[in-house]
Write a protein that holds these residues in place. Structure first.
Motif, PDB file in Angstrom:
ATOM      1  N   GLY A  33      -2.859  -4.136   7.972  1.00 47.51           N
ATOM      2  CA  GLY A  33      -2.784  -4.341   6.530  1.00 47.51           C
ATOM      3  C   GLY A  33      -1.359  -4.292   6.021  1.00 47.51           C
ATOM      4  N   ALA A  85       0.755  -7.336   4.322  1.00 56.35           N
ATOM      5  CA  ALA A  85       1.383  -7.177   3.006  1.00 56.35           C
ATOM      6  C   ALA A  85       2.861  -7.552   3.056  1.00 56.35           C
ATOM      7  N   ILE A 109      -2.672  -3.762  -2.187  1.00 55.82           N
ATOM      8  CA  ILE A 109      -3.194  -3.163  -0.956  1.00 55.82           C
ATOM      9  C   ILE A 109      -3.798  -1.799  -1.270  1.00 55.82           C
TER      10      ILE A 109
END
Length: 522
Positions: free
Chosen positions: A16, A20, A32
């Motif tokens: 993640g 990002a 996020i």
């Protein structure tokens, strides 16, 4: 009306955070979230492979990662306390990559590095935030988020949602993706320990003893190692779910006897100990319209080879440039669909290969029976020392373990019809020269052209009109040894895989054809 958030990312693990960072670099507005109150304090993932470090150069993260990591120079094979082979990984990859080693970095430190970079850019993970569900409207999504701090729900409108939320992914459940595969019977243990024993020699050590194995992996502190193995050999057919409560009662003292049986090692201190079940599963789809799955949400593997986190990070980088392209370019709907669909076709195919290979390795290490016993205790100790003497075997071992072997041949984004050792869909070969290397140009997220040999003014002019950077390299036989073609024009994707190889006349026309056929402009 365009949503304020272009991409909503659920899950702030390595995948993640990488997603990002790569999206932000391309000017995409992201949000996020993560359910956890803080980043993980302990972690299973430890190894970062060469291909990941290569890609980290795009965001100037490679040096930061190398600073906190430990370069693992070799791995040793032991059978019943007898040393059988030393595999010098650092020597195998010296002609393949600028990072010819396995880098060990505890996942929690890796995450802190990535999150700090994100924070420095003014973006912060929204913690204790849970995805309750989302609605895909076709042209956007609306997600319902629950803030655990104050118990308030809110709606987040976004162009896309990406599930980086692990094996129990809420996004995967929401799109109805099946998570096909199995749970391995053996129960693993994982421990961070301190030892002054000679086995903590700064190299990896795989210890095979009867039907169990123990793996020692050093990381960035002297005498600090990660110890992985099977807690108790599974001598019955009891389904693993029936013994969950007993598993939680297992302590390090319970596995000390088998560690002693496998190796003579004095343990000074145990900093962390945990047990877990390993799985091998791949989702039957990685995409449903505006929702995507990345990392453990899409696939999980056995720990053999340390491939899980690395595969997830490569998912994120593959998806990031495609989402950014769709969001920034005025593309036809069919072209958008084809570009986004290539994420699933490329990454799911690779995930299946990784699961197959790691499953084979895990089965070899843990299966019962006469043949697996002979394989572990007799054939492998004989064959490994023999194989590593040959250059071809060395190259294949390093390429396979470091993810350099990953390719997208046959993808809709790979030019058809090209032949040769290096083909469209392959990673661009790394070539080291006296004055530097051809990877030093790979620092931007964007299309590039490399010409190995004579410059082509028409190609240069075309690239300038297209705002595509072009680099020419004076021909040298080193390029030929790496499989590159003299005077070949190599079109590189934003993730630096080869999209097409163009030779002969009408190159500009064929470059235009490549982009127009995929709706990417010309």
């Amino acid at each position: 009306m365009k949503p304020q958030t272009e991409v909503l990312i659920t899950g702030a693990g390595p995948t993640g955070l990488v997603l990002a960072l790569w999206l932000h670099k391309q000017g995409i507005k992201i949000r996020i979230i993560d359910q956890a109150e803080s980043p993980a304090k302990n972690s299973r993932a430890l190894v970062v492979h060469a291909r990941i470090i290569e890609m980290y150069r795009q965001l100037d993260l490679a040096d930061d990662l190398l600073e906190i990591g430990y370069k693992l120079p070799a791995t040793n094979l032991w059978v019943h306390k007898q040393h059988k082979a030393r595999i010098p990984l650092g020597e195998f990859g010296v002609e393949l990559t600028p990072y010819p080693f396995m880098l060990t970095v505890p996942q929690d430190e890796h995450e802190r590095m990535l999150e700090k970079r994100l924070n420095d850019l003014g973006i912060h993970v929204e913690r204790r935030m849970k995805l309750q569900g989302f609605v895909d409207h076709g042209s956007s999504i609306s997600a319902t988020l629950f803030r655990e701090v104050d118990g308030i729900s809110e709606t987040c409108d976004a162009s896309f949602i990406v599930g980086c939320d692990g094996a129990h992914s809420a996004v995967r459940h929401a799109i109805g993706a099946k998570y096909e595969g199995e749970t391995y019977k053996p129960l693993f243990y994982i421990a961070d320990i301190e030892t002054r024993d000679e086995v903590a020699n700064g190299e990896g050590n795989l210890m095979i003893s009867n039907d169990t194995f123990n793996l020692i992996v050093p990381y960035n502190k002297e005498g600090h190692v990660r110890l992985v193995g099977i807690t108790i050999p599974d001598n019955n057919d009891t389904h693993h779910n029936e013994s969950t409560e007993e598993e939680h009662k297992i302590t390090f003292d319970d596995v000390r006897p088998q560690i002693k049986e496998a190796m003579d090692m004095e343990i000074d201190k145990v900093n962390w100990f945990s047990t877990y079940r390993s799985h091998h599963r791949v989702a039957d789809k990685f995409r449903s319209n505006r929702a995507f799955l990345v990392g453990d949400a899409a696939h999980i593997h056995s720990p053999v080879g340390g491939q899980g986190m690395n595969t997830g990070i490569m998912d994120a980088i593959n998806l990031a440039w495609k989402l950014a392209t769709v969001l920034k370019m005025d593309m036809e709907d069919e072209a958008k669909h084809q570009l986004l669909e290539s994420y699933e076709s490329e990454r799911r195919a690779f995930a299946l290969k990784i699961v197959t290979s790691t499953d084979a390795g895990f089965t070899t290490l843990t299966s019962k029976g006469i043949f697996p016993h002979i394989l572990r205790n007799w054939l492998i100790p004989y064959l490994v020392p023999l194989a590593v003497k040959f250059e071809h075997a060395q190259t294949q071992i390093f390429r396979g373990g470091s993810q350099l072997i990953c390719n997208y041949r046959g993808s809709s984004l790979s030019q058809k019809g090209a032949a040769g050792v290096v083909q469209p869909g392959d990673r661009l070969p790394w070539v080291r020269m006296d004055q530097g290397d051809n990877f030093s140009m790979l620092r931007d997220i964007g299309w590039q052209i490399h010409v190995y040999g004579e410059t082509r003014p028409l190609v240069d002019a075309w690239a300038q009109r297209m705002n595509i950077k072009t680099f020419s390299f004076q021909w040298d036989e080193q390029y030929a040894k790496s499989g590159l073609t003299k005077d070949g024009v190599y079109l590189l994707r934003p993730d630096h895989y080869i999209a097409g190889i163009f030779e002969g006349p009408s190159i500009v026309s064929r470059l235009n054809g490549y982009f127009s056929a995929r709706g990417l402009g010309c």
